[in-house]
Design a protein around this motif. Structure first.
Motif, PDB file in Angstrom:
ATOM      1  N   THR A 189      10.786  14.632 -45.428  1.00 34.22           N
ATOM      2  CA  THR A 189      12.133  14.141 -45.737  1.00 34.22           C
ATOM      3  C   THR A 189      12.953  15.304 -46.272  1.00 34.22           C
ATOM      4  OG1 THR A 189      11.356  11.917 -46.225  1.00 34.22           O
ATOM      5  CG2 THR A 189      13.504  12.539 -47.106  1.00 34.22           C
ATOM      6  N   GLU A 190      14.049  15.559 -45.587  1.00 34.97           N
ATOM      7  CA  GLU A 190      14.962  16.623 -45.960  1.00 34.97           C
ATOM      8  C   GLU A 190      16.163  15.992 -46.656  1.00 34.97           C
ATOM      9  OE1 GLU A 190      16.989  20.300 -43.525  1.00 34.97           O
ATOM     10  OE2 GLU A 190      17.168  18.296 -42.682  1.00 34.97           O
ATOM     11  N   THR A 191      16.570  16.579 -47.757  1.00 33.17           N
ATOM     12  CA  THR A 191      17.741  16.086 -48.479  1.00 33.17           C
ATOM     13  C   THR A 191      18.818  17.157 -48.434  1.00 33.17           C
ATOM     14  OG1 THR A 191      16.375  14.741 -49.940  1.00 33.17           O
ATOM     15  CG2 THR A 191      18.621  15.209 -50.669  1.00 33.17           C
ATOM     16  N   VAL A 192      19.988  16.764 -47.941  1.00 34.30           N
ATOM     17  CA  VAL A 192      21.091  17.699 -47.755  1.00 34.30           C
ATOM     18  C   VAL A 192      22.330  17.140 -48.447  1.00 34.30           C
ATOM     19  CG1 VAL A 192      22.531  18.843 -46.042  1.00 34.30           C
ATOM     20  CG2 VAL A 192      20.131  18.421 -45.543  1.00 34.30           C
ATOM     21  N   ASP A 193      23.070  18.009 -49.102  1.00 35.96           N
ATOM     22  CA  ASP A 193      24.320  17.589 -49.738  1.00 35.96           C
ATOM     23  C   ASP A 193      25.430  17.563 -48.692  1.00 35.96           C
ATOM     24  OD1 ASP A 193      27.039  18.561 -51.171  1.00 35.96           O
ATOM     25  OD2 ASP A 193      25.846  17.359 -52.552  1.00 35.96           O
ATOM     26  N   VAL A 194      26.040  16.382 -48.507  1.00 37.26           N
ATOM     27  CA  VAL A 194      27.139  16.232 -47.562  1.00 37.26           C
ATOM     28  C   VAL A 194      28.335  15.703 -48.354  1.00 37.26           C
ATOM     29  CG1 VAL A 194      27.966  15.117 -45.466  1.00 37.26           C
ATOM     30  CG2 VAL A 194      25.559  15.760 -45.652  1.00 37.26           C
ATOM     31  N   ASN A 195      29.322  16.547 -48.534  1.00 32.27           N
ATOM     32  CA  ASN A 195      30.527  16.166 -49.294  1.00 32.27           C
ATOM     33  C   ASN A 195      30.187  15.586 -50.656  1.00 32.27           C
ATOM     34  OD1 ASN A 195      32.239  16.929 -47.148  1.00 32.27           O
ATOM     35  ND2 ASN A 195      31.955  14.917 -46.179  1.00 32.27           N
ATOM     36  N   GLY A 196      29.232  16.203 -51.309  1.00 32.66           N
ATOM     37  CA  GLY A 196      28.865  15.787 -52.652  1.00 32.66           C
ATOM     38  C   GLY A 196      27.893  14.629 -52.727  1.00 32.66           C
ATOM     39  N   GLN A 197      27.484  14.106 -51.580  1.00 31.45           N
ATOM     40  CA  GLN A 197      26.541  12.992 -51.544  1.00 31.45           C
ATOM     41  C   GLN A 197      25.239  13.426 -50.874  1.00 31.45           C
ATOM     42  OE1 GLN A 197      27.081   9.946 -52.958  1.00 31.45           O
ATOM     43  NE2 GLN A 197      29.008  10.822 -53.703  1.00 31.45           N
ATOM     44  N   PRO A 198      24.100  13.021 -51.422  1.00 37.29           N
ATOM     45  CA  PRO A 198      22.827  13.396 -50.778  1.00 37.29           C
ATOM     46  C   PRO A 198      22.577  12.575 -49.521  1.00 37.29           C
ATOM     47  CG  PRO A 198      22.413  12.013 -52.692  1.00 37.29           C
ATOM     48  CD  PRO A 198      23.887  12.270 -52.681  1.00 37.29           C
ATOM     49  N   ARG A 199      22.203  13.256 -48.453  1.00 39.35           N
ATOM     50  CA  ARG A 199      21.814  12.595 -47.217  1.00 39.35           C
ATOM     51  C   ARG A 199      20.348  12.927 -46.951  1.00 39.35           C
ATOM     52  NH1 ARG A 199      25.803  11.568 -43.167  1.00 39.35           N
ATOM     53  NH2 ARG A 199      27.566  10.520 -44.208  1.00 39.35           N
ATOM     54  N   HIS A 200      19.595  11.925 -46.505  1.00 43.89           N
ATOM     55  CA  HIS A 200      18.168  12.108 -46.276  1.00 43.89           C
ATOM     56  C   HIS A 200      17.874  12.006 -44.784  1.00 43.89           C
ATOM     57  CE1 HIS A 200      17.711  11.702 -50.595  1.00 43.89           C
ATOM     58  NE2 HIS A 200      18.406  10.574 -50.534  1.00 43.89           N
ATOM     59  N   TYR A 201      17.107  12.950 -44.298  1.00 46.04           N
ATOM     60  CA  TYR A 201      16.722  12.973 -42.884  1.00 46.04           C
ATOM     61  C   TYR A 201      15.198  13.045 -42.808  1.00 46.04           C
ATOM     62  CZ  TYR A 201      21.628  14.206 -42.365  1.00 46.04           C
ATOM     63  OH  TYR A 201      22.995  14.215 -42.431  1.00 46.04           O
ATOM     64  N   ASP A 202      14.619  12.209 -41.955  1.00 49.15           N
ATOM     65  CA  ASP A 202      13.168  12.195 -41.773  1.00 49.15           C
ATOM     66  C   ASP A 202      12.782  12.881 -40.470  1.00 49.15           C
ATOM     67  OD1 ASP A 202      12.785   8.825 -43.132  1.00 49.15           O
ATOM     68  OD2 ASP A 202      12.810  10.782 -44.123  1.00 49.15           O
ATOM     69  N   TYR A 203      11.703  13.645 -40.530  1.00 49.01           N
ATOM     70  CA  TYR A 203      11.149  14.321 -39.353  1.00 49.01           C
ATOM     71  C   TYR A 203       9.660  14.003 -39.270  1.00 49.01           C
ATOM     72  CZ  TYR A 203      15.462  16.969 -39.882  1.00 49.01           C
ATOM     73  OH  TYR A 203      16.784  17.329 -40.005  1.00 49.01           O
ATOM     74  N   TRP A 204       9.196  13.799 -38.052  1.00 43.33           N
ATOM     75  CA  TRP A 204       7.799  13.429 -37.822  1.00 43.33           C
ATOM     76  C   TRP A 204       7.103  14.462 -36.951  1.00 43.33           C
ATOM     77  CZ3 TRP A 204       5.557   8.966 -39.818  1.00 43.33           C
ATOM     78  CH2 TRP A 204       6.440   8.038 -40.391  1.00 43.33           C
ATOM     79  N   GLY A 205       5.812  14.625 -37.209  1.00 44.06           N
ATOM     80  CA  GLY A 205       4.986  15.414 -36.320  1.00 44.06           C
ATOM     81  C   GLY A 205       4.492  14.544 -35.174  1.00 44.06           C
ATOM     82  N   GLN A 206       3.695  15.152 -34.297  1.00 47.91           N
ATOM     83  CA  GLN A 206       3.242  14.446 -33.098  1.00 47.91           C
ATOM     84  C   GLN A 206       1.990  13.610 -33.341  1.00 47.91           C
ATOM     85  OE1 GLN A 206       2.337  17.463 -33.824  1.00 47.91           O
ATOM     86  NE2 GLN A 206       0.150  17.481 -33.339  1.00 47.91           N
ATOM     87  N   GLY A 207       1.348  13.827 -34.482  1.00 44.57           N
ATOM     88  CA  GLY A 207       0.171  13.046 -34.821  1.00 44.57           C
ATOM     89  C   GLY A 207      -1.131  13.725 -34.433  1.00 44.57           C
ATOM     90  N   THR A 208      -2.188  13.380 -35.161  1.00 40.94           N
ATOM     91  CA  THR A 208      -3.524  13.889 -34.860  1.00 40.94           C
ATOM     92  C   THR A 208      -4.506  12.727 -35.006  1.00 40.94           C
ATOM     93  OG1 THR A 208      -5.150  15.621 -35.365  1.00 40.94           O
ATOM     94  CG2 THR A 208      -3.959  14.702 -37.237  1.00 40.94           C
TER      95      THR A 208
END
Length: 123
Positions: A98-117
């Motif tokens: 989960t990546e947290t980025v500041d967008v216009n003073g508000q935190p935005r969260h983005y999720d990234y997934w691997g391919q699995g094992t």
């Protein structure tokens, strides 16, 4: 963006151990949590373990006492040490960042997934 690559899955007998690895690349400096999920055949994906940037680790009830999530705020790599494996631990294991980025003073969260094992626990 973050890219994730899992490795370390395999076939192991009940009671055995495996160590899964999740290698992160890209904007790793903005990752705030890393998770390991499991998806058993015919079931929904479930959270197994999580570690925060501050180093706090939490586990599902089924993982407590047997699994350990290992990582630091460089996130590279993050491990899931699995001991005392049981047949019900069988499934595809996914790493999620989960990546947290500041967008216009508000935190935005983005999720990234691997391919699995794949992890298979069988005698």
């Amino acid at each position: 963006q973050v890219q994730l690559l899992e490795s370390g899955g395999g076939v192991v007998q009940p009671g055995g151990s495996l160590r899964l690895s999740c290698a992160a690349s890209g904007t790793v400096f903005s990752i705030t949590t890393m998770d390991w999920y499991r998806q058993a055949p015919g079931k929904e994906r479930e959270l197994v373990a999580e570690i925060t940037k501050g180093g706090t680790a939490t586990y599902s009830d089924s993982a407590k006492g047997r699994f350990t999530i290992i990582g630091d705020n460089r996130w590279n790599p993050v491990y899931l040490q699995m001991d005392g494996l049981k047949p019900e631990d069988t499934g595809v294991y996914y790493c999620k960042a989960t990546e947290t980025v500041d967008v216009n003073g508000q935190p935005r969260h983005y999720d990234y997934w691997g391919q699995g094992t794949q992890v298979t626990v069988s005698s």
